[in-house]
Design an enzyme around this catalytic site. Sequence first.
Site, short mmCIF file in Angstrom:
data_model
loop_
_atom_site.label_atom_id
_atom_site.label_comp_id
_atom_site.label_asym_id
_atom_site.label_seq_id
_atom_site.Cartn_x
_atom_site.Cartn_y
_atom_site.Cartn_z
N SER A 214 0.90 -0.89 0.19
CA SER A 214 0.41 0.15 -0.27
C SER A 214 0.59 1.46 0.27
O SER A 214 1.77 1.49 -1.40
CB SER A 214 -0.94 -0.29 1.15
OG SER A 214 -1.94 0.59 1.15
N GLU A 330 -8.69 -5.32 -4.94
CA GLU A 330 -8.01 -4.06 -3.80
C GLU A 330 -9.28 -2.99 -2.89
O GLU A 330 -9.22 -3.35 -1.98
CB GLU A 330 -7.57 -3.28 -4.45
CG GLU A 330 -6.03 -3.36 -5.11
CD GLU A 330 -4.52 -4.18 -4.41
OE1 GLU A 330 -5.23 -3.67 -3.21
OE2 GLU A 330 -3.63 -4.44 -5.00
N HIS A 403 -7.77 -5.80 -0.90
CA HIS A 403 -6.07 -5.04 -0.04
C HIS A 403 -5.61 -5.65 1.52
O HIS A 403 -6.69 -5.72 1.95
CB HIS A 403 -6.24 -3.68 0.20
CG HIS A 403 -5.56 -2.43 0.21
ND1 HIS A 403 -4.50 -2.08 -1.13
CD2 HIS A 403 -5.06 -1.87 1.49
CE1 HIS A 403 -3.69 -1.65 -0.73
NE2 HIS A 403 -4.17 -1.23 1.06
#
Length: 470
Positions: A214, A330, A403
Site C-alpha cells: 500500500s 483491492e 487490499h
Amino acid sequence: MTQDAHPSTASTQTTPGEPVVDTDERAARREYDTPSGRVVGRVDGDVVRVLGVPYAEAGRFERPRPVAPWSSPLHAFDRAPASPQLPAPGLEALIEGAAADMVDDEHCQRLSITLPADLAADERVAVMVWIHGGSYVSGAGDLRVYDPRALVAEQRVVVVTVTYRLGMLGFFGDGGAVPANLGLLDQLAAVRWVHDTIEAFGGDSTRITLFGQSAGGDAIAHLMISEGARGLFARAIVQSAPLGIVRGRTRMIAAMTEAVGTPRTDAPVDEVLAAQPVAERAAKRFGLRGGMAFGVQYGRAPLPAEADADDAWREVAPEIDLLIGSTTDETAVFAEFSPPLQRLFALPLVGRAIRRVMIDVTTKAVYHRAGRAFADRHRAAGGRVTTFRFTWEPEGTSFGAAHITELPLLLGGREAWGHTRLIGTTDWDDVERRGRKVRQVWADFARTGTVAADATAGLADTLVVDRRPS
C-alpha cells in the site's frame, strides 16, 4: 567500531547502570559491533530480535540527521515506538488488536532487525527491509501483524522493519516552514543505515530488497528515484501501491495547506494531530486522490519534479530488479467501511452488480493500470521485472481478494492474524500452506532478483505471476 559479523553471547560483566540479570538471560543475548556502537539483542527461539535501534534523529518538522555513535552498549530489547497517529477504526475492525501494546513517540525513527539464530560468523544472507503501509497516516514497523519470524526462520534472510513519521508529522509539509516528505526522508535514512550497517548482523549489503504494501509500496517506488538512494538497494517488491492517485496532487496539497495553515513546532502533539482531519476534509473534493490525502510531494527533497519523474525511473531501471503487483479486488476492503456504499450495495436486485462494478472500476483506476504501466516502463528501460496478482479469497469474509489480504501469507503468523475478520473462517493450516510458498517466492526474489518458472506451483488459486523477459 569496526564491523564484526560475529554474534557473541554477552560477557558476564554488567554495563554500568544495567540491571543485574541471571546467567540464563545473559546466555540468550547476542552482541553486534556496528559503526554506531555495540548493539545487544535477544535470542527468541529460532531467531534473534534486535529491536528499536535508532537510525536517525530529528526535532519536530526537521529533516532527519544521523544519530551520534553511542559509547555504551545499546540494549535493543523494546519494539520501536509508533509515530503519533489518530485512531483508525476501520483498520482496527479488520485487524483486531493490531496496535495492542504499542506506544508512540515523535522520536520514532527506529528500526528492528530479525535474523536467524544460527547464522555462522562468516555467513551473509539476503536482506529484506519492510516499509509498512497505512495511507501514510497509520501503522508502525513493529506491529504484531508484521512479525517477520516465519520469513526469517524458513527462508534464512535478515528482515528489517522500519518505523517513520506519519500524517501531519511526516507527510504534510508546505515546503517552507514545514519541509515536505519528512517521512520519506526518514525511510531513506533508514535504508542508508541498513546498507552501511547490516553486515554486522550477517546481512549482505549487496542484496538488499525493499518490500512494502500500500503506502509502503508507493514509498518504495519513490525511494527508487530519491536523491541519495542510488546504490543503497538492489531490488524492490511493490505490493498494492496506489500509483494511480499519486500524480496531479498540487492543487489538493495547496487546499490542504490553506485549510490547516502552518502548525506550531511547540504545540502539543494532540493539537498537531487534530489538524489532520481538517486537511483530509479539504482533500475530499479531489475525488479518488482525496482518499489518500497525505503522501509524497514531487519537486521537494528528495524527489524530482513531477514532470521529471518518469525519466528518473527510466534511469534507475537497469539497476533495480522489480517485483510489482496487487490483489484482484483491492478496494473491496475500503467499501466495507463506508456506510453510504454499504447502503447502496444492499439495494435489492441491483446492489450486488453495483458493488462488483464499483470495486472493479476503482481497483483498476487506483492500482492495476498504473502498476502495469510502471512495470512496462521499467522493462522498456532495461530493468528486470516480474508482475504478480494475488487472487486468494479467505473463506468466511465478504472482502474477496482485497487490499492487505496477502499480508497474513507473508508476516505476522497465527497469533496476529488467526482471529481477525480478514481471515474469516479459513483454517489456519490452509493459510500456512499458502504462506510458506509465498514466503519462498518473496525470499527467492530477494536472493536472485527473479522468480523461478516453477515457484508458484500449487498456488494457482493464490498467486499468479508473469515472468515475461525484459
